[in-house]
Design a protein around this motif. Structure first.
Motif, short mmCIF file in Angstrom:
data_model
loop_
_atom_site.label_atom_id
_atom_site.label_comp_id
_atom_site.label_asym_id
_atom_site.label_seq_id
_atom_site.Cartn_x
_atom_site.Cartn_y
_atom_site.Cartn_z
N ARG A 147 0.73 -1.14 -0.14
CA ARG A 147 0.12 -0.06 -0.01
C ARG A 147 0.94 1.19 0.20
N MET A 148 0.23 2.62 0.08
CA MET A 148 1.02 3.64 -0.23
C MET A 148 2.27 3.91 0.71
N GLY A 149 1.80 3.73 1.94
CA GLY A 149 2.88 3.79 3.04
C GLY A 149 3.86 2.86 2.92
N GLY A 150 3.53 1.46 2.67
CA GLY A 150 4.75 0.75 2.38
C GLY A 150 5.42 0.97 1.12
N LEU A 151 4.73 1.29 0.17
CA LEU A 151 5.48 1.54 -0.98
C LEU A 151 6.34 2.79 -0.83
N MET A 152 6.01 3.82 -0.21
CA MET A 152 7.13 4.92 0.09
C MET A 152 8.23 4.54 0.98
N ARG A 153 8.06 3.68 1.97
CA ARG A 153 9.26 2.93 2.46
C ARG A 153 9.96 2.20 1.79
N LEU A 154 9.45 1.49 0.98
CA LEU A 154 10.08 0.69 0.15
C LEU A 154 10.97 1.54 -1.14
N ALA A 155 10.35 2.37 -1.52
CA ALA A 155 11.22 3.47 -2.53
C ALA A 155 12.38 3.91 -1.65
N GLN A 156 12.00 4.41 -0.49
CA GLN A 156 13.32 4.90 0.38
C GLN A 156 14.51 4.01 0.29
N VAL A 157 13.97 2.78 0.98
CA VAL A 157 15.49 1.95 1.07
C VAL A 157 15.85 1.69 -0.47
N TYR A 158 14.92 1.46 -1.40
CA TYR A 158 15.57 1.12 -2.88
C TYR A 158 16.45 2.30 -3.21
N LEU A 159 15.96 3.58 -3.06
CA LEU A 159 16.87 4.41 -3.42
C LEU A 159 18.21 4.91 -2.61
N SER A 160 18.15 4.34 -1.34
CA SER A 160 19.30 4.41 -0.63
C SER A 160 20.45 3.47 -0.95
N LEU A 161 20.04 2.26 -1.90
CA LEU A 161 21.07 1.47 -2.53
C LEU A 161 21.92 2.25 -3.42
N GLY A 162 21.51 3.20 -4.23
CA GLY A 162 22.15 3.84 -5.04
C GLY A 162 22.50 2.98 -6.54
N VAL A 163 21.67 2.25 -6.81
CA VAL A 163 22.16 1.69 -8.10
C VAL A 163 20.61 1.39 -8.77
N THR A 164 20.64 1.28 -10.00
CA THR A 164 19.30 1.23 -10.90
C THR A 164 18.93 -0.09 -11.23
N ALA A 165 18.01 -0.48 -11.63
CA ALA A 165 17.53 -2.01 -12.01
C ALA A 165 18.49 -2.32 -13.16
N ALA A 166 18.78 -1.52 -13.99
CA ALA A 166 19.42 -1.82 -15.14
C ALA A 166 20.97 -2.37 -14.85
N GLU A 167 21.51 -1.52 -13.82
CA GLU A 167 22.78 -1.87 -13.55
C GLU A 167 22.85 -3.05 -12.57
N ILE A 168 21.78 -3.41 -11.79
CA ILE A 168 21.70 -4.76 -11.00
C ILE A 168 21.73 -5.88 -12.10
N LYS A 169 21.05 -5.86 -13.41
CA LYS A 169 21.02 -6.76 -14.37
C LYS A 169 22.34 -7.01 -14.69
N GLN A 170 23.23 -6.32 -14.83
CA GLN A 170 24.34 -6.19 -15.46
C GLN A 170 25.54 -6.68 -14.43
N PHE A 171 25.31 -7.03 -13.55
CA PHE A 171 26.25 -7.49 -12.58
C PHE A 171 26.97 -8.42 -12.89
N THR A 172 28.12 -8.71 -12.60
CA THR A 172 28.96 -10.18 -12.68
C THR A 172 28.96 -10.64 -11.39
N LYS A 173 29.19 -11.94 -11.25
CA LYS A 173 29.03 -12.75 -10.19
C LYS A 173 29.91 -11.83 -8.80
N GLU A 174 30.87 -11.39 -9.01
CA GLU A 174 31.73 -10.89 -7.93
C GLU A 174 31.03 -9.48 -7.55
N GLU A 175 30.53 -8.67 -8.71
CA GLU A 175 29.77 -7.49 -8.11
C GLU A 175 28.34 -7.90 -7.46
#
Length: 122
Positions: A5-33
């Motif tokens: 729901r909206m409250g959880g989505l806002m918290r989820l987005a905050q945690v996601y943005l704190s990671l500092g990476v995008t979804a496209a970058e995550i898909k291109q990670f090597t095993k070490e990364e």
């Protein structure tokens, strides 16, 4: 796992943005990364998954910590990877675009041609 729901989505987005990476970058990670990313952000990732499982107000405030711990210690790797990719899809703003469009149409300051009277000269 469903869209929070909206409250959880806002918290989820905050945690996601704190990671500092995008979804496209995550898909291109090597095993070490991938391993470095999980070592650095593992607790945050488990917390994001917990927000998709704990959708209500009470569960979001009282059970997210326990659920994140459970995800870290008991959830299998395949499910974690699938959840990681699925939660990125849950972060979209698509459900809100129709709300924004309807709010624009309901603007009380905007002239409604069909409902307003025709302007007559005096």
């Amino acid at each position: 796992m469903r869209r929070p729901r909206m409250g959880g989505l806002m918290r989820l987005a905050q945690v996601y943005l704190s990671l500092g990476v995008t979804a496209a970058e995550i898909k291109q990670f090597t095993k070490e990364e991938e391993m470095a990313f999980i070592a650095l952000h593992g607790k945050r990732i488990s917390r994001m998954i917990a927000y998709t499982l704990c959708r209500g107000w009470w569960s979001r405030h009282f059970l997210v910590g326990f659920t994140a711990w459970w995800v870290r210690n008991w959830m299998e790797k395949e499910y974690l990877e699938a959840a990681m990719h699925n939660f990125i899809m849950l972060l979209g703003t698509d459900p809100f675009t129709s709300i924004i469009r309807s709010a624009e149409k309901m603007n009380p300051m905007k002239l409604r041609l069909k409902l307003s009277q025709k302007i007559k000269g005096s």
